[in-house]
Design a protein around this motif. Structure first.
Motif, mmCIF file in Angstrom:
data_model
loop_
_atom_site.group_PDB
_atom_site.id
_atom_site.type_symbol
_atom_site.label_atom_id
_atom_site.label_comp_id
_atom_site.label_asym_id
_atom_site.label_seq_id
_atom_site.Cartn_x
_atom_site.Cartn_y
_atom_site.Cartn_z
ATOM 1 N N GLY A 75 30.335 19.015 -29.827
ATOM 2 C CA GLY A 75 28.928 19.059 -30.207
ATOM 3 C C GLY A 75 28.016 18.646 -29.079
ATOM 4 O O GLY A 75 26.875 18.253 -29.307
ATOM 5 N N LEU A 76 28.513 18.756 -27.844
ATOM 6 C CA LEU A 76 27.737 18.373 -26.669
ATOM 7 C C LEU A 76 27.590 19.577 -25.745
ATOM 8 O O LEU A 76 28.404 20.504 -25.766
ATOM 9 N N SER A 77 26.569 19.558 -24.903
ATOM 10 C CA SER A 77 26.331 20.677 -24.013
ATOM 11 C C SER A 77 27.294 20.651 -22.820
ATOM 12 O O SER A 77 27.592 19.584 -22.279
ATOM 13 N N PRO A 78 27.771 21.830 -22.394
ATOM 14 C CA PRO A 78 28.609 21.909 -21.196
ATOM 15 C C PRO A 78 27.843 21.644 -19.904
ATOM 16 O O PRO A 78 28.456 21.594 -18.839
ATOM 17 N N GLY A 79 26.527 21.479 -19.990
ATOM 18 C CA GLY A 79 25.719 21.230 -18.806
ATOM 19 C C GLY A 79 25.698 19.765 -18.425
ATOM 20 O O GLY A 79 26.725 19.149 -18.139
ATOM 21 N N LEU A 80 24.500 19.183 -18.444
ATOM 22 C CA LEU A 80 24.367 17.781 -18.051
ATOM 23 C C LEU A 80 25.129 16.837 -18.970
ATOM 24 O O LEU A 80 25.604 15.785 -18.544
ATOM 25 N N ASP A 81 25.260 17.200 -20.251
ATOM 26 C CA ASP A 81 26.037 16.355 -21.164
ATOM 27 C C ASP A 81 27.463 16.167 -20.655
ATOM 28 O O ASP A 81 28.037 15.081 -20.774
ATOM 29 N N PHE A 82 28.067 17.227 -20.116
ATOM 30 C CA PHE A 82 29.457 17.181 -19.672
ATOM 31 C C PHE A 82 29.678 16.103 -18.617
ATOM 32 O O PHE A 82 30.726 15.460 -18.585
ATOM 33 N N GLU A 83 28.686 15.893 -17.761
ATOM 34 C CA GLU A 83 28.866 14.933 -16.675
ATOM 35 C C GLU A 83 28.185 13.590 -16.935
ATOM 36 O O GLU A 83 28.304 12.677 -16.115
ATOM 37 N N THR A 84 27.492 13.453 -18.055
ATOM 38 C CA THR A 84 26.816 12.189 -18.344
ATOM 39 C C THR A 84 27.257 11.556 -19.667
ATOM 40 O O THR A 84 27.162 10.341 -19.827
ATOM 41 N N ARG A 85 27.734 12.345 -20.618
ATOM 42 C CA ARG A 85 28.151 11.824 -21.921
ATOM 43 C C ARG A 85 29.666 11.987 -22.028
ATOM 44 O O ARG A 85 30.185 13.008 -22.469
ATOM 45 N N LEU A 86 30.367 10.946 -21.596
ATOM 46 C CA LEU A 86 31.822 10.998 -21.481
ATOM 47 C C LEU A 86 32.501 10.408 -22.709
ATOM 48 O O LEU A 86 32.003 9.462 -23.330
ATOM 49 N N ILE A 87 33.646 10.990 -23.033
ATOM 50 C CA ILE A 87 34.484 10.494 -24.123
ATOM 51 C C ILE A 87 35.757 9.936 -23.500
ATOM 52 O O ILE A 87 36.362 10.583 -22.635
ATOM 53 N N PHE A 88 36.173 8.746 -23.911
ATOM 54 C CA PHE A 88 37.391 8.167 -23.353
ATOM 55 C C PHE A 88 38.329 7.736 -24.467
ATOM 56 O O PHE A 88 37.904 7.470 -25.590
ATOM 57 N N LYS A 89 39.621 7.699 -24.139
ATOM 58 C CA LYS A 89 40.649 7.373 -25.127
ATOM 59 C C LYS A 89 41.213 5.988 -24.835
ATOM 60 O O LYS A 89 42.136 5.836 -24.032
ATOM 61 N N PRO A 90 40.672 4.950 -25.470
ATOM 62 C CA PRO A 90 41.093 3.580 -25.138
ATOM 63 C C PRO A 90 42.560 3.304 -25.441
ATOM 64 O O PRO A 90 43.172 2.444 -24.809
ATOM 65 N N GLU A 91 43.149 4.032 -26.404
ATOM 66 C CA GLU A 91 44.542 3.784 -26.794
ATOM 67 C C GLU A 91 45.491 4.820 -26.209
ATOM 68 O O GLU A 91 46.604 4.996 -26.702
ATOM 69 N N VAL A 92 45.068 5.515 -25.153
ATOM 70 C CA VAL A 92 45.868 6.637 -24.664
ATOM 71 C C VAL A 92 47.274 6.230 -24.255
ATOM 72 O O VAL A 92 48.251 6.952 -24.521
ATOM 73 N N ALA A 93 47.432 5.088 -23.610
ATOM 74 C CA ALA A 93 48.764 4.667 -23.151
ATOM 75 C C ALA A 93 49.670 4.340 -24.334
ATOM 76 O O ALA A 93 50.846 4.741 -24.358
ATOM 77 N N ALA A 94 49.150 3.629 -25.316
ATOM 78 C CA ALA A 94 49.945 3.285 -26.496
ATOM 79 C C ALA A 94 50.322 4.540 -27.283
ATOM 80 O O ALA A 94 51.451 4.663 -27.781
ATOM 81 N N LEU A 95 49.384 5.473 -27.393
ATOM 82 C CA LEU A 95 49.667 6.719 -28.100
ATOM 83 C C LEU A 95 50.737 7.524 -27.375
ATOM 84 O O LEU A 95 51.632 8.112 -28.000
ATOM 85 N N LEU A 96 50.652 7.547 -26.056
ATOM 86 C CA LEU A 96 51.647 8.278 -25.275
ATOM 87 C C LEU A 96 53.032 7.670 -25.461
ATOM 88 O O LEU A 96 54.022 8.392 -25.666
ATOM 89 N N GLU A 97 53.114 6.357 -25.389
ATOM 90 C CA GLU A 97 54.416 5.712 -25.558
ATOM 91 C C GLU A 97 55.012 6.044 -26.925
ATOM 92 O O GLU A 97 56.219 6.305 -27.048
ATOM 93 N N LYS A 98 54.181 6.045 -27.939
ATOM 94 C CA LYS A 98 54.652 6.372 -29.288
ATOM 95 C C LYS A 98 55.227 7.787 -29.328
ATOM 96 O O LYS A 98 56.273 8.029 -29.952
ATOM 97 N N GLU A 99 54.573 8.718 -28.665
ATOM 98 C CA GLU A 99 55.049 10.105 -28.669
ATOM 99 C C GLU A 99 56.330 10.270 -27.864
ATOM 100 O O GLU A 99 57.216 11.048 -28.233
#
Length: 372
Positions: free
Chosen positions: A100-124
């Motif tokens: 729901g964000l624009s591929p323009g300026l939103d892409f480089e200014t409104r970032l999404i991060f996965k705080p549990e990425v390492a734990a999720l990876l280990e589980k998988e």
């Protein structure tokens, strides 16, 4: 996330895109309108720098899978969605529309991060029947973009892969990868790691306007040198090659990379899917108005008369005489510089060492917390 507001074309300090195109999945959009008093022009005459915002991702998985026949991996981990490097040509920009964000300026200014990425990876990785194959870091957005210095999600992922003896490949435009040289060097000794530095141009002025927050070309070459010195197989990806903009640098990029210790190389022709067409055309008009028409004409010559051809097998390299010549130039230079050495590809990483460690073998902090 609401209606898209289409900003008038305007350069924002430190940002690659000059637009925020409407989100293609939205049924409505808003546009700035001048009422005839010149207020709109005045309002956007001196825009302040756009800040970067971070939003946590609540994903329940870390691995992203693909079945694309022209991509050399089937799984990836992307700690971030959106990328602060702001490369105007980035093929990942359209993926921001799914949020729901624009591929323009939103892409480089409104970032999404996965705080549990390492734990999720280990589980998988612990799931019964998991079949190890090299995991790609940097397949969508750069794992070493500026926010990684603080969040350290990529390092957490590497720590998991190191403990599991799981092979990994990294593609980045950042010298920040050297921060994790301790892990990468140890994994490389077990034939579990490859790193590829993407170098688009050696011209610092061009890099500044095309990739505003990525490492300078010289810093990337220095990273190749340091990786090679530490025993980490390093490659260079001359990408994207943009007809009439940077394609004349192809051989020089490969020569400098080989001198720095790169063992293999690749290239990709500029890709302009979906909203990137509009963003790139606007960028050309702002930064290269004298040759914008020529550049677009050359791009069309490599895409059957269009600005993009999404077919598997041709989307990376293009078609036609101009694209064929680029491919021949690359092949000749790579052969001359010995950048086709055996043992440098993803398929040569060792998947047989994969082991699920005992559950008690966690990072020290995690193990300590488990006592309470």
């Amino acid at each position: 996330m609401g209606e898209a507001f289409a900003l008038p074309p305007a350069a924002r300090k430190g940002r690659g895109a000059g637009l925020n195109p409407a989100i293609r999945f939205e049924t409505s959009s808003r546009e700035a309108f001048d009422d005839g008093w010149g207020t709109l022009e005045a309002a956007f005459a001196d825009l302040p720098p756009l800040p970067t915002t971070l939003t946590p991702d609540k994903s329940k998985s870390a691995l992203a899978w693909n079945e694309s026949p022209d991509i050399g991996f089937d799984r990836a981990v992307n700690p971030y969605r959106g990328c602060e490097h702001g490369c105007v040509y980035c093929y990942a920009r359209p993926s921001h529309a799914y949020l729901g964000l624009s591929p323009g300026l939103d892409f480089e200014t409104r970032l999404i991060f996965k705080p549990e990425v390492a734990a999720l990876l280990e589980k998988e990785l612990r799931k019964p029947g998991y079949d190890p194959r090299p995991i790609a870091l940097g397949s969508n957005t750069d794992p070493y973009q500026p926010v990684e210095r603080t969040l350290k999600l990529t390092r957490a992922v590497l720590e998991v892969l190191d403990r599991f003896n799981h092979p990994v490949t990294i593609v980045t435009k950042s010298a920040g990868v050297l921060r994790d040289l301790d892990i990468l060097a140890a994994m490389a000794k077990r034939n579990l790691a490859r790193v590829c530095l993407s170098i688009t141009t050696l011209d610092p002025r061009l890099a500044r306007i095309m990739e505003p927050r990525a490492a300078s070309p010289e810093r990337r070459l220095a990273a190749v040198r340091d990786l090679a010195a530490a025993g980490v197989p390093a490659a260079v990806l001359a990408a994207p090659m943009i007809p009439g903009v940077n394609d004349a640098e192809l051989e020089t990029i490969l020569e400098r990379a080989a001198a720095a210790g790169a063992t293999h190389a690749g290239y990709v022709l500029l890709r302009l899917p979906l909203e990137i067409k509009q963003l790139f055309e606007d960028w050309l008009a702002r930064h290269m108005p004298d040759r914008a028409a020529r550049v677009l004409s050359l791009i069309r010559q490599t895409r059957g008369g269009a600005l993009y051809d999404s077919r598997f097998g041709v989307r990376q390299k293009g078609t036609g005489a101009y694209a064929d010549l680029l491919a021949q130039r690359f092949a000749v230079a790579a052969r001359r510089l010995n950048l086709e050495r055996r043992g440098g590809g993803v398929g040569n990483l060792d998947c047989t060492q994969f082991r699920v460690p005992d559950a008690a073998r966690k990072a020290p902090q995690t193990a300590q917390l488990a006592l309470f």
